[in-house]
Design an enzyme around this catalytic site. Structure first.
Site, short mmCIF file in Angstrom:
data_model
loop_
_atom_site.label_atom_id
_atom_site.label_comp_id
_atom_site.label_asym_id
_atom_site.label_seq_id
_atom_site.Cartn_x
_atom_site.Cartn_y
_atom_site.Cartn_z
N HIS A 100 10.02 -61.52 63.48
CA HIS A 100 9.32 -60.30 63.15
C HIS A 100 10.01 -58.92 63.82
O HIS A 100 9.85 -57.93 63.03
CB HIS A 100 7.87 -60.61 63.62
CG HIS A 100 7.19 -59.32 63.26
ND1 HIS A 100 7.05 -58.25 63.86
CD2 HIS A 100 6.39 -59.19 62.26
CE1 HIS A 100 6.31 -57.60 63.21
NE2 HIS A 100 5.80 -58.15 62.10
N CYS A 101 10.54 -59.09 64.94
CA CYS A 101 10.68 -58.01 65.65
C CYS A 101 11.99 -57.24 65.35
O CYS A 101 12.07 -56.06 64.95
CB CYS A 101 10.65 -58.06 67.20
SG CYS A 101 9.07 -58.41 67.93
N ILE A 102 13.05 -58.05 65.49
CA ILE A 102 14.40 -57.25 65.36
C ILE A 102 14.88 -56.72 63.91
O ILE A 102 14.97 -55.60 63.95
CB ILE A 102 15.77 -58.21 66.10
CG1 ILE A 102 15.25 -58.62 67.37
CG2 ILE A 102 16.80 -57.58 65.87
CD1 ILE A 102 15.06 -57.67 68.26
N ASP B 159 11.01 -53.77 63.44
CA ASP B 159 10.50 -53.07 64.19
C ASP B 159 11.36 -51.60 64.33
O ASP B 159 10.87 -50.60 64.18
CB ASP B 159 10.21 -53.40 65.65
CG ASP B 159 9.31 -54.51 65.43
OD1 ASP B 159 8.53 -55.01 64.60
OD2 ASP B 159 9.25 -55.17 66.74
#
Ligand code: NAD
Length: 420
Positions: free
Chosen positions: A259-261, A264
């Site tokens: 989800h993050c890299i 975001d």
């Protein structure tokens, strides 16, 4: 208010917080809009890698209960929001779940409550979106109730650092709110770090993720030209990381997932562009490089088959590891999906194996894991290692393959084994 904590959103982020808070002796409730999740948890079933069914059942036996009834929010001294923040169609964050969760909290808001947003988002969200929604009923943030942002830094599958021993960054809308939120987290985690305000806490999270995103893009770009120059980048990184200061090793791969890299840093570039009118060039460049890695590794796969006088069309390609990280089942944004898509577009028959995934959904179709790995290796024209799960005996798998393409740099090179 009769409970210490209500966690809103019981997923990869919310549940580990529930676990730590219950184990710190707090009375905890969970609120989630997904009835399946709520019923599962109350029945002792975990849906995330980091908690087992036994651990969830133990939480329930210690008094934890989940509900789809938002009135539970009126009972909690502290409310922490851990709902998803996916990418919207236009590339900015979709704050729908955050707005919905905050709307529910606003309807039950009590004087003295401490509300904390943990969902990753662009700087300004806490004060510009969350605060006005909560204040609509007349209570003032920073005085009547407290409001803060505290970025979630959870690293699913990390056996060394979990919710408790990863320092927690906290920034409130007022010094009092910062202290109220810091006092809460101080009961749950080992170290609390205070920022000047909510924006600094929001931006700290985006700096961390953008830093990873850009450094992964750097080595991904280097992987492409090192291959052309016949330089072993894995050996280069091993040498560079012996420097005891000023260097941190990042590794190339078939693309970035989770989800993050991949997501975001877009919040930040979107926000900079929308507010200031100019691009955040580092992020946009990193995005371009990382997003084209799946097609690059497929081109390399095609070159390998070509060396054997084989076309990609009609070739059987076995993918090993389709999750975005090693040793977990999480498949969100996994680059294995675009890799499979590009392979199929070129006419390959794609099969897969992953110890953590039995059925794999890719671009609308569902593929069953190969029943017998040894047989699948023997039948494949090319085996591609996309994720290095610890269950894999890489040398044995590579040795048994006609051709083995290792996108993780873990196999010893040989005439039949090539690394990214
Ligand atoms: N997963 C990670 O590794 C990770 C790491 C750091 C930060 N984050 C951030 O944390 C946030 C949550 O991510 P996650 O991975 O836990 O997501 P998740 O999808 O695992 O869980 C989110 C939960 O929230 C529930 N939900 C959605 N809307 C809701 C609403 N209006 N009210 C109540 N519940 C609602 C969903 O049903 C789901 O159970 C995101 O902003 C993400 O960027 C995630």
């Amino acid at each position: 208010m009769t409970v210490d904590l209500a966690v809103v959103g019981l997923g990869y982020v919310g549940l580990p917080l529930v676990f730590e808070a219950v184990h710190a002796g707090m009375s905890v409730r969970g609120y989630d809009v997904n009835r399946g999740v709520v019923d599962g948890l109350n029945g002792g079933v975990s849906h995330i890698d980091d908690l087992s069914d036994e651990q969830v059942a133990d939480l329930v036996s210690r008094g934890f209960a989940a509900t789809t009834d938002a009135s539970v929010l009126a009972e909690a001294k502290h409310i922490v929001i851990c709902v998803p923040t996916p990418l919207a169609e236009d590339g900015g964050p979709d704050l729908g779940p955050v707005r919905a969760a905050v709307g529910d909290i606003a309807r039950h808001l009590q004087p003295g409550q401490v509300v904390v947003l943990e969902s990753t988002t662009y700087p300004g969200t806490t004060e510009e979106i969350v605060q006005p929604l909560l204040e609509a009923g007349g209570l003032k943030a920073g005085t009547d109730f407290h409001l803060a942002f505290s970025p979630e830094r959870i690293d699913p599958g990390n056996e060394k650092f979990g919710a408790k021993n990863t320092p927690k960054v906290v920034g409130g809308v007022s010094p009092e709110s910062t202290e109220a939120a810091a006092a809460f987290y101080g009961r749950v985690v080992d170290t609390v770090v205070r920022t000047k305000g909510t924006r600094e806490a929001e931006m700290a999270k985006l700096l961390e993720n953008t830093y990873r995103h850009i450094n992964i893009a750097l080595v991904n770009e280097m992987a492409r030209f090192c291959h052309e120059l016949d330089i072993d980048l894995w050996d280069v990184i091993d040498a560079a990381k012996t420097k005891p200061f000023g260097f941190q090793a990042f590794y190339p791969g078939p693309g970035v997932g989770g989800h993050c890299i991949p997501i975001d840093p877009n919040y930040l570039s979107y926000n900079v562009r929308a507010r200031l009118g100019y691009p955040f060039r580092f992020v946009e460049l990193a995005q371009e490089i990382n997003a084209t890695m799946p097609s690059y590794v497929v081109k390399r796969a095609q070159d390998i088959l070509n060396e054997d006088g084989k076309a990609m069309k009609g070739a059987t390609v076995l993918l090993l590891g389709v999750t975005y990280k090693p040793n977990i089942a999480d498949q969100r944004e996994s680059p294995a999906v675009p890799v499979a898509k590009h392979l199929r577009e070129k006419g390959a028959a794609v099969v897969f194996h992953d110890p953590h995934v039995e059925q794999w959904r890719t671009n609308g179709s569902v593929t069953e894991r190969v029943a017998d790995l040894d047989e699948a290796i023997a039948n494949a024209d090319l085996v591609m290692l996309l994720q290095h799960h610890r269950d894999y005996d890489i040398e044995a798998l590579a040795g048994a393959s006609k051709r083995f393409f290792d996108t993780r740099g873990v196999a010893a090179e040989s005439p039949t084994v090539q690394r990214l």
